[in-house]
Write an enzyme that holds these catalytic residues in place. Structure first.
Site, PDB file in Angstrom:
ATOM      1  N   ASP A 162      65.515  34.247  -2.212  1.00  0.00           N
ATOM      2  CA  ASP A 162      64.373  33.818  -1.414  1.00  0.00           C
ATOM      3  C   ASP A 162      63.405  33.014  -2.274  1.00  0.00           C
ATOM      4  O   ASP A 162      62.915  31.952  -1.876  1.00  0.00           O
ATOM      5  CB  ASP A 162      63.684  35.053  -0.829  1.00  0.00           C
ATOM      6  CG  ASP A 162      62.727  34.725   0.305  1.00  0.00           C
ATOM      7  OD1 ASP A 162      62.831  33.628   0.889  1.00  0.00           O
ATOM      8  OD2 ASP A 162      61.875  35.574   0.619  1.00  0.00           O
ATOM      9  N   HIS A 220      64.762  27.208   4.321  1.00  0.00           N
ATOM     10  CA  HIS A 220      64.553  28.306   5.264  1.00  0.00           C
ATOM     11  C   HIS A 220      65.033  27.960   6.667  1.00  0.00           C
ATOM     12  O   HIS A 220      65.477  28.841   7.410  1.00  0.00           O
ATOM     13  CB  HIS A 220      63.072  28.722   5.274  1.00  0.00           C
ATOM     14  CG  HIS A 220      62.755  29.769   4.254  1.00  0.00           C
ATOM     15  ND1 HIS A 220      62.549  29.467   2.931  1.00  0.00           N
ATOM     16  CD2 HIS A 220      62.632  31.126   4.364  1.00  0.00           C
ATOM     17  CE1 HIS A 220      62.297  30.593   2.259  1.00  0.00           C
ATOM     18  NE2 HIS A 220      62.366  31.600   3.111  1.00  0.00           N
ATOM     19  N   HIS A 229      68.665  28.615   6.582  1.00  0.00           N
ATOM     20  CA  HIS A 229      68.820  30.067   6.704  1.00  0.00           C
ATOM     21  C   HIS A 229      68.810  30.474   8.172  1.00  0.00           C
ATOM     22  O   HIS A 229      69.652  31.249   8.634  1.00  0.00           O
ATOM     23  CB  HIS A 229      67.691  30.786   5.966  1.00  0.00           C
ATOM     24  CG  HIS A 229      67.464  32.198   6.437  1.00  0.00           C
ATOM     25  ND1 HIS A 229      66.730  32.494   7.576  1.00  0.00           N
ATOM     26  CD2 HIS A 229      67.883  33.380   5.954  1.00  0.00           C
ATOM     27  CE1 HIS A 229      66.720  33.804   7.774  1.00  0.00           C
ATOM     28  NE2 HIS A 229      67.406  34.364   6.798  1.00  0.00           N
ATOM     29  N   HIS A 285      68.423  38.228   3.702  1.00  0.00           N
ATOM     30  CA  HIS A 285      67.642  37.004   3.897  1.00  0.00           C
ATOM     31  C   HIS A 285      67.782  36.051   2.711  1.00  0.00           C
ATOM     32  O   HIS A 285      68.107  34.865   2.879  1.00  0.00           O
ATOM     33  CB  HIS A 285      66.170  37.390   4.103  1.00  0.00           C
ATOM     34  CG  HIS A 285      65.227  36.234   4.139  1.00  0.00           C
ATOM     35  ND1 HIS A 285      65.041  35.437   5.255  1.00  0.00           N
ATOM     36  CD2 HIS A 285      64.389  35.728   3.184  1.00  0.00           C
ATOM     37  CE1 HIS A 285      64.140  34.507   4.987  1.00  0.00           C
ATOM     38  NE2 HIS A 285      63.732  34.647   3.743  1.00  0.00           N
TER      39      HIS A 285
END
Length: 361
Positions: A171, A254, A257, A271
């Site tokens: 992350d 992101h 993602h 995540h």
């Protein structure tokens, strides 16, 4: 456009800091209500109770029921009101912490966030993710301020599974590259303005810290020990990345993602594991120098983050599957549109294929 940086009121990190938690909470309130699930309560409850007992403060420890939902927020808010609590403390993982943030907002009391893992940069943010009682995404609750305090006990965190710390690195890995993209495009960040120099420097320091200490930290936590490298990575995963993403912006990593969440093959991933491959794909979209791409791939492979679609769980990367990911990443309102150039689903499909080939080299 104005520049804006936001952050928690206080950040406390250290080995066994929970044994002194009452000393830090006392200036914020005299009647704390804490929430934690059964596992976390068993893990830290004794230490926390003893600290408040030594300070002659009564601690109410309420069980968190597992979902950051409107009914759960309202239930705990009612307990706060009936108990006269003047500060709320959340212990544990993301959903517990987000619930504590939301309760603090609605009850108008200070919020103390105490993660027991360092798997993401969410603890410092002014955001709660709300789900239905059944666990489906419902809404984002944008909060007017960040938590009043975030506490990271590295004694507890270093004993959590190493994969969680590595996910936090994944992350955090995106923070600098997404900040760089936002700086080039001039888009508004979650803080409500453009990035300050301070926020961008923190994002850059986050990346440098990961490269310097990531592997050493992973090896340490695999043996349940805390070293200087672990301390540095916990700070990078949580504070440096937290301030960096919120005050410097998100971009393609992101959004990609989010695209991966539409594939059932990727549901087993954390995540940060999905974000790491999203970061590699973002660098391909940018046509970043090969040296920079190889540095990122080498880091991911050293700590155990995925660099191929097969490692993501996508054994057969058909055009149809990649199109699902790409269209999800390019949906209206997604952060991929913060890139300093237009991005299409076709471009994302091409970047996913190329990133996979680069990671497999």
């Amino acid at each position: 456009m104005e520049k804006v940086i936001i952050a928690p009121g206080k950040y406390v990190q250290g080995y066994d800091v929970l044994s002194n938690i009452s000393r830090y909470v006392k200036p914020l309130g005299q009647k704390p209500l804490a929430i934690a699930d059964n596992f976390v309560a068993g893990l830290v409850g004794g230490t926390v109770r003893e600290s408040f007992l030594q300070d002659n403060m009564e601690l109410i420890l309420e069980q968190f029921n597992g979902e950051c939902s409107r009914p759960e927020i309202e239930r705990i808010q009612a307990i706060c009101q009936s108990a006269g609590a003047d500060v709320i403390i959340g212990f544990g993982g993301g959903k517990t912490l987000d619930t504590a943030k939301a309760v603090g907002y609605y009850a108008k009391i200070p919020v103390v966030i105490v993660p027991t893992i360092a798997s993401s940069d969410a603890p410092t943010s002014a955001l709660s993710v709300i789900y239905t009682p059944e666990g489906e995404f419902s809404e984002y609750l944008l909060l007017p301020k960040n938590p009043d305090m975030v506490m990271m006990d590295t004694k507890v965190i270093s004993q959590a599974p190493a994969r969680l710390l590595v996910s936090g690195m994944g992350d955090a890995l995106s923070t600098y590259f997404e900040a760089r993209a936002n700086r080039a495009s001039g888009h508004t960040t979650m803080a409500g303005g453009q990035s300050t120099q301070a926020a961008f420097v923190l994002a850059e320091l986050c990346y440098k810290t990961l490269l310097a200490d990531g592997l050493k930290a992973r090896l340490a936590v695999e043996s349940d020990v805390c070293t200087k490298a672990v301390e540095n990575i916990v700070e990078a995963n949580t504070y440096l990345s937290g301030i960096g993403f919120e005050s410097s912006g998100l971009a393609a990593a992101h959004a990609i993602h989010n695209g991966f969440t539409h594939l059932s093959e990727c549901h087993h991933l954390f995540h940060g594991e999905k974000v790491a491959f999203g970061t590699l794909t973002q660098l391909v979209l940018e046509n970043a120098p090969l040296k920079e791409i190889n540095t990122l791939i080498d880091f991911c492979q050293s700590v155990g983050l995925p660099t191929t679609l097969a490692e993501m769980g996508i054994k057969e990367a058909t055009p149809e599957k990649l199109r699902i990911v790409a269209e999800g990443a390019c949906a209206e309102g997604e952060t991929i549109h913060n890139m300093p150039f237009p991005v299409t689903a076709d471009a994302v499909v091409a970047a996913l294929i190329t990133a996979d080939k680069l990671g497999a080299r």
